[in-house]
Design an enzyme around this catalytic site. Sequence first.
Site, mmCIF file in Angstrom:
data_model
loop_
_atom_site.group_PDB
_atom_site.id
_atom_site.type_symbol
_atom_site.label_atom_id
_atom_site.label_comp_id
_atom_site.label_asym_id
_atom_site.label_seq_id
_atom_site.Cartn_x
_atom_site.Cartn_y
_atom_site.Cartn_z
ATOM 1 N N GLY A 1 49.229 50.081 29.729
ATOM 2 C CA GLY A 1 48.020 49.355 29.382
ATOM 3 C C GLY A 1 46.786 50.239 29.380
ATOM 4 N N VAL B 1 55.399 48.267 25.421
ATOM 5 C CA VAL B 1 56.418 48.315 26.475
ATOM 6 C C VAL B 1 57.121 46.967 26.540
ATOM 7 C CG1 VAL B 1 56.830 48.549 28.950
ATOM 8 C CG2 VAL B 1 55.176 50.056 27.800
ATOM 9 N N GLY C 1 43.592 48.868 29.166
ATOM 10 C CA GLY C 1 42.439 48.042 29.502
ATOM 11 C C GLY C 1 41.687 48.631 30.678
ATOM 12 N N GLU D 1 29.945 31.397 25.481
ATOM 13 C CA GLU D 1 29.316 32.477 24.723
ATOM 14 C C GLU D 1 29.562 32.328 23.226
ATOM 15 O OE1 GLU D 1 29.552 35.811 28.310
ATOM 16 O OE2 GLU D 1 31.182 35.623 26.858
ATOM 17 N N ASP E 1 44.830 41.678 35.063
ATOM 18 C CA ASP E 1 45.167 40.287 34.773
ATOM 19 C C ASP E 1 46.611 39.940 35.091
ATOM 20 O OD1 ASP E 1 42.625 39.686 33.915
ATOM 21 O OD2 ASP E 1 43.045 40.094 31.806
#
Length: 507
Positions: free
Chosen positions: A23, A91, A25, A186, A324
Amino acid sequence: MSSPAAQAPALAGKDRRKVVIIGSGFGGLFAAQRLAKADVDVTLIAKTTHHLFQPMLYQVATGIVAEGEIAPATRVVLRKQKNTQVLLGNVFDIDLEARTVTSRFLERITVTPYDDLIVAAGADQSYFGNDHFAEYAPGMKTIDHALELRGRILGAFEQAELSHDPAERAKLMTFVVVGAGPTGVELAGQIAEMSDKTLKGAFRNIDPTEARVILLDAAPSVLPPFGPKLGQKAAARLEKLGVEIQLNAMVVDVDYDGLVVKEKDGTTRRIESQCKVWSAGVQASPLGKLLSDQSGAALDRAGRVKVLPDLTIPGHPEVFVVGDMMAVDGVPGVAQGAIQGGRYAADAIKASMKGQTPDQRKPFSYFDKGSMATISRYSAVMQVPIPGTKKKFETEGYFAWLGWLALHLVYLVGFRNRLNTLINWFFAFTTRGRSQLAVTEQQVYARTAMSALEKQNAEIEEAARKRAKSGVAAATDPGTVSSDETPATGSVPTEGDKSKEKEPEAS
């Protein structure tokens, strides 16, 4: 027999400790940067070429900033870290016993061994078991989602301009945002501002200011994590912008022309709307289940792994789960949780190299720096814990908005991205203009083609996983196998049996 696969450039120390990060992020990138000077070889594997600053994704969808400003190339960000290699691939398998990670890019399968593993694969949008909703209501988790939504919003106005049917125009100019959390608030605020200011006077047959923006949620309040006071402030500001807030309303069906909502009393009603966006829930990466099946780690309802106090999984102190994907009491699914988790895992790996044993690790401790959400220009809500107390400082309005801008500029990667974003913000918030309103047909309609690709890719991954479990050995050069054999290390090349050749897939 296949030709040898192109091998990734070898890192300097072949026998050094191998750290694999899944990842790119916040968790993955900050963990990799923390290991920059460590005596390890780091391999970061990600399914995208960029590091996405997800909190600003809604600004891409509404034309405020360009996607490149919030998604710098991961390889470029890490280019000065000589101990780090970046691999592109999705992955799909982790073997805890063999300590290998298997990824796929197009039809090329790559197996990467590790000594330490940091899993920061993030989360996807959750439709609560109704995955077919995604075709009509895209989520807000990727650049593809944001660009598709931008095309759908602007495309709805373009279609309305061509229509002479009042009912059709009303449907086209009704925008529904499902989910009243920070992303939903938002988005709703920015769609309302775009229609009321940016597009005002740009059409001849329709008045964009008459657009209807609806914010839906099954919960009884707006911004539940921020508490009732700030939630009510946010709701009041949205209503002032013209946003219709409909709470205690659960979406039970979605189709091309609208959605069906179930009220608290059990009655249902339909909302006609062509442009819909889903921001109501998240589901952790399916890699969480893979880890759970092999280690016995429990999962929460969102598929997140209930990790041990040191963010590892039972029986595997070398495997960390962050961001997360981790379920830790008191740690929200926000950027700070991922950043702090990634850094903690990297520090734990460095400490173990100095002789620290897993039972000597201090438990992960999350430092809450507060939460923020923008509503519109010059308006935001902010909640910051007061050190040494259980109280929180809460504010809303202009100063909270300035705080949001400053904080997000700090965490954007790259000076040039910060400067470009600041310039775009200046013009977007001081004038009616937005510089990123270009859309293409592919951005809007590529989802159909991508769905077919995803199914094909899933079949490739499942076949590779089954071959790996069966223990088929490679018969070619070390580090390579044919496309019909199970990889032990290295990559599966695209070439192979000529009778089975396929056109290259889109990445």
